[in-house]
Design an enzyme around this catalytic site. Structure first.
Site, PDB file in Angstrom:
ATOM      1  N   ILE A  21       0.958  -1.469  -0.013  1.00  0.00           N
ATOM      2  CA  ILE A  21      -0.033   0.027   0.018  1.00  0.00           C
ATOM      3  C   ILE A  21       0.935   1.332   0.044  1.00  0.00           C
ATOM      4  CG2 ILE A  21      -0.138   0.390   2.455  1.00  0.00           C
ATOM      5  CD1 ILE A  21      -3.386   0.565   1.797  1.00  0.00           C
TER       6      ILE A  21
ATOM      7  N   HIS B  18       6.031 -12.115   6.085  1.00  0.00           N
ATOM      8  CA  HIS B  18       5.830 -11.386   4.558  1.00  0.00           C
ATOM      9  C   HIS B  18       7.286 -11.088   3.946  1.00  0.00           C
ATOM     10  CE1 HIS B  18       5.554  -8.127   7.311  1.00  0.00           C
ATOM     11  NE2 HIS B  18       6.068  -7.358   6.518  1.00  0.00           N
ATOM     12  N   LEU B  19       7.178 -11.464   2.793  1.00  0.00           N
ATOM     13  CA  LEU B  19       8.373 -11.530   1.846  1.00  0.00           C
ATOM     14  C   LEU B  19       8.224  -9.910   0.969  1.00  0.00           C
ATOM     15  CD1 LEU B  19      11.053 -13.342   1.523  1.00  0.00           C
ATOM     16  CD2 LEU B  19       9.640 -14.562  -0.420  1.00  0.00           C
ATOM     17  N   HIS B  20       9.083  -9.088   1.166  1.00  0.00           N
ATOM     18  CA  HIS B  20       8.801  -8.023   0.286  1.00  0.00           C
ATOM     19  C   HIS B  20       9.728  -8.227  -1.039  1.00  0.00           C
ATOM     20  CE1 HIS B  20       7.840  -4.885   3.399  1.00  0.00           C
ATOM     21  NE2 HIS B  20       8.191  -5.642   4.396  1.00  0.00           N
TER      22      HIS B  20
HETATM   23  P1  AMP Z   1       7.008  -4.623   7.351  1.00  0.00           P
HETATM   24  O1  AMP Z   1       7.345  -3.318   8.058  1.00  0.00           O
HETATM   25  O2  AMP Z   1       7.930  -5.525   7.136  1.00  0.00           O
HETATM   26  O3  AMP Z   1       6.349  -5.385   8.469  1.00  0.00           O
HETATM   27  O4  AMP Z   1       6.128  -4.551   6.065  1.00  0.00           O
HETATM   28  C1  AMP Z   1       4.708  -4.324   6.402  1.00  0.00           C
HETATM   29  C2  AMP Z   1       4.268  -3.755   4.889  1.00  0.00           C
HETATM   30  O5  AMP Z   1       2.955  -3.657   4.694  1.00  0.00           O
HETATM   31  C3  AMP Z   1       4.559  -2.290   4.862  1.00  0.00           C
HETATM   32  O6  AMP Z   1       5.604  -2.080   3.655  1.00  0.00           O
HETATM   33  C4  AMP Z   1       3.180  -1.393   4.462  1.00  0.00           C
HETATM   34  O7  AMP Z   1       3.243  -0.383   3.580  1.00  0.00           O
HETATM   35  C5  AMP Z   1       2.611  -2.897   4.164  1.00  0.00           C
HETATM   36  N1  AMP Z   1       1.038  -2.778   4.315  1.00  0.00           N
HETATM   37  C6  AMP Z   1       0.389  -2.192   5.536  1.00  0.00           C
HETATM   38  N2  AMP Z   1      -0.816  -2.062   5.379  1.00  0.00           N
HETATM   39  C7  AMP Z   1      -1.131  -2.544   4.110  1.00  0.00           C
HETATM   40  C8  AMP Z   1      -2.430  -2.781   3.475  1.00  0.00           C
HETATM   41  N3  AMP Z   1      -3.675  -2.722   3.980  1.00  0.00           N
HETATM   42  N4  AMP Z   1      -2.105  -3.442   2.036  1.00  0.00           N
HETATM   43  C9  AMP Z   1      -1.070  -3.734   1.464  1.00  0.00           C
HETATM   44  N5  AMP Z   1       0.140  -3.325   2.228  1.00  0.00           N
HETATM   45  C10 AMP Z   1       0.125  -3.061   3.592  1.00  0.00           C
END
Ligand code: AMP
Ligand code: ZN
Length: 113
Positions: free
Chosen positions: A30, A99-101
């Site tokens: 997002i 989650h895998l970025h």
């Molecule tokens: P982390 O900081 O590694 O836990 O990554 C969490 C990720 O989730 C961040 O890059 C956020 O931008 C993303 N994120 C949070 N809420 C949403 C959402 N509703 N849809 C898509 N991505 C999200």
């Protein structure tokens, strides 16, 4: 349990899905940090990478296979892409569902901030 990504899996919260099978979901981040920024998640709730159990080994392998497929589909596989897993607070983990970025589409810097 109130987990944001479990709610996305249950379709209680919308997401731009780019891959979906029985075990794995991938969707656009997002708040993208690169032209390509996709999150690949297991549908099974695993809070952090520290919580991966031996029985999850095949699932985790598949997570990487899906990331590879998406990188190829987006045309960034050969140029390069970064896979990131943040584990716990100091690493910047904000959503406690593994989650895998996938980050790509620009030159990445090292070391990451
Ligand atoms: P982390 O900081 O590694 O836990 O990554 C969490 C990720 O989730 C961040 O890059 C956020 O931008 C993303 N994120 C949070 N809420 C949403 C959402 N509703 N849809 C898509 N991505 C999200
Ligand atoms: Zn979850």
């Amino acid at each position: 349990m109130d987990c944001l990504f479990c709610r996305i899996i249950k379709k209680e919260i919308p997401a731009k899905t780019v891959y979906d099978d029985e075990e794995i979901l991938a969707f656009e981040d997002i708040n993208p940090q690169a032209p390509v920024h996709v999150l690949v998640i297991p549908k099974k709730h695993i809070s952090t990478s520290l919580d991966i159990r031996e029985g999850d080994n095949e699932l985790i392998g598949r997570l990487f296979q899906v990331a590879n497929k998406l990188a190829r589909d987006r045309g960034v596989a050969e140029k390069g892409f970064r896979l990131v897993v943040n584990c716990n607070r100091e690493a910047g983990q904000t959503v406690f569902h593994l989650h895998l970025h996938i980050l790509a589409g620009r030159v990445m810097h090292w070391p990451p901030g």
